[in-house]
Design an enzyme around this catalytic site. Structure first.
Site, short mmCIF file in Angstrom:
data_model
loop_
_atom_site.label_atom_id
_atom_site.label_comp_id
_atom_site.label_asym_id
_atom_site.label_seq_id
_atom_site.Cartn_x
_atom_site.Cartn_y
_atom_site.Cartn_z
N ASP A 8 1.15 -1.00 0.10
CA ASP A 8 -0.10 -0.26 -0.44
C ASP A 8 1.25 1.46 0.45
OD1 ASP A 8 0.51 0.41 2.05
OD2 ASP A 8 -1.34 -0.45 3.44
N HIS A 9 -0.07 2.53 -0.28
CA HIS A 9 1.62 3.16 0.53
C HIS A 9 1.94 3.81 1.41
CE1 HIS A 9 -2.78 4.37 2.41
NE2 HIS A 9 -1.33 4.17 3.52
N CYS A 65 2.74 -3.28 4.03
CA CYS A 65 2.08 -2.58 4.14
C CYS A 65 2.83 -1.32 5.44
CB CYS A 65 0.80 -2.74 4.95
SG CYS A 65 0.42 -4.08 6.15
N THR A 67 3.51 -2.07 8.99
CA THR A 67 2.89 -2.86 10.11
C THR A 67 3.33 -4.18 9.07
OG1 THR A 67 0.78 -3.18 10.52
CG2 THR A 67 1.49 -1.94 11.78
N ILE A 69 0.70 -6.16 9.62
CA ILE A 69 -0.04 -6.71 9.76
C ILE A 69 -1.09 -6.93 9.14
CG2 ILE A 69 -1.43 -6.84 11.82
CD1 ILE A 69 0.23 -4.99 13.08
N GLY A 70 -1.91 -6.12 8.60
CA GLY A 70 -2.87 -5.76 7.65
C GLY A 70 -2.64 -6.80 5.98
N MET A 71 -1.77 -6.45 6.00
CA MET A 71 -1.47 -7.52 4.52
C MET A 71 -1.54 -9.08 4.88
SD MET A 71 -0.36 -5.98 1.76
CE MET A 71 -0.42 -4.38 0.97
N HIS A 98 10.02 -23.86 9.65
CA HIS A 98 8.94 -24.13 10.03
C HIS A 98 7.59 -24.27 10.15
CE1 HIS A 98 11.27 -24.60 14.47
NE2 HIS A 98 12.13 -25.57 12.98
N ARG A 132 8.83 -33.72 10.71
CA ARG A 132 7.89 -33.00 11.72
C ARG A 132 6.52 -30.98 11.09
NH1 ARG A 132 12.10 -31.41 14.30
NH2 ARG A 132 12.10 -29.52 15.86
N HIS A 133 7.48 -30.48 10.95
CA HIS A 133 6.83 -29.34 10.41
C HIS A 133 5.74 -29.93 9.11
CE1 HIS A 133 9.86 -27.56 13.38
NE2 HIS A 133 10.42 -28.37 12.15
C1 RB5 Z 1 -2.16 2.34 6.71
O1 RB5 Z 1 -2.04 3.43 7.32
C2 RB5 Z 1 -2.04 1.70 7.38
O2 RB5 Z 1 -2.81 0.83 8.07
C3 RB5 Z 1 -1.41 0.43 6.84
O3 RB5 Z 1 -0.27 0.48 6.17
C4 RB5 Z 1 -1.35 -1.40 7.67
O4 RB5 Z 1 -0.06 -0.39 9.00
C5 RB5 Z 1 -1.84 -2.41 7.91
O5 RB5 Z 1 -1.56 -2.61 8.58
#
Ligand code: RB5
Length: 150
Positions: A8-9, A65, A67, A69-71, A98, A132-133
Site C-alpha cells: 500500500d502507500h 504495508c 506494519t 499486519i493488515g497484509m 518451520h 515433523r513440520h
Molecule cells: C495504513 O495507514 C496502515 O494502516 C497500513 O499500511 C497497515 O499498517 C495496516 O495493517
C-alpha cells in the site's frame, strides 16, 4: 523464483528497493502496485498477490504495508497461503524452516532499509525443513479445507 510483490502507500519505498534487490538476486518479479503515495486500502493489494500465489502462478509473494499486519491478516484468508509477518531476521528464518511461508509480509514503517534487505535475503534463501513440520502444515491444510467446505 517467480515472485509477486505489492504494497500500500506505506510500503512503496521498501517495495521499490525490494524489486531492485530481487532482480539483482536473479529472481523474476512482478510488481502489482501500488504505484504512488496516494492513500489506498491494503486488502486490495494483498488480494492481488495472494490470489496469484494461491493459484500457483507465482512461487512466492511479498506484501508490504505500514506494519505488515493488515497484509498478513488478508493474505491468510486465501487457500494455500501461509503468510508470515517478519519484522526481524529470526522470524524470517523460522517462517521458512518451520512454516514453509509462501508470503512474506513486512512493515515499511517499522523496519529500516538495511535490516529489510537482510530479512528479504534470509527469507528467500532458507529452505523448509520438512519432517515433523510437514505434519503440522497438513493439519493447517485440513483446517483450511473444513473452512472452505462450509
Ligand atoms: C495504513 O495507514 C496502515 O494502516 C497500513 O499500511 C497497515 O499498517 C495496516 O495493517
Amino acid at each position: 523464483m517467480k515472485i509477486a510483490i505489492a504494497s500500500d502507500h506505506a510500503g512503496i519505498e521498501m517495495k521499490e528497493a525490494f524489486v531492485n534487490l530481487l532482480s539483482e538476486f536473479g529472481h523474476e518479479c512482478l510488481d502489482f502496485g501500488s504505484k504512488n503515495f496516494e492513500s489506498v486500502d491494503y486488502p486490495d493489494f494483498a488480494e492481488k498477490v495472494s490470489k496469484e500465489v494461491s493459484e500457483g502462478n507465482y512461487d512466492r509473494g511479498i506484501l508490504i504495508c505500514g506494519t505488515g499486519i493488515g497484509m498478513a491478516i488478508t493474505a491468510n484468508k486465501f487457500p494455500n497461503i501461509r503468510a508470515a509477518l517478519c519484522n526481524d531476521m529470526y522470524s524470517a528464518k523460522m517462517s521458512r524452516c518451520h512454516n514453509d511461508a509462501n508470503i512474506l509480509t513486512i512493515g515499511g514503517r517499522i523496519v529500516g532499509k538495511d535490516l529489510a534487505k537482510e530479512i528479504l535475503k534470509v527469507w528467500l534463501n532458507t529452505e523448509f525443513e520438512g519432517g515433523r513440520h510437514s505434519r503440522r502444515l497438513l493439519k493447517i491444510k485440513s483446517i483450511e479445507e473444513k473452512k472452505f467446505q462450509k
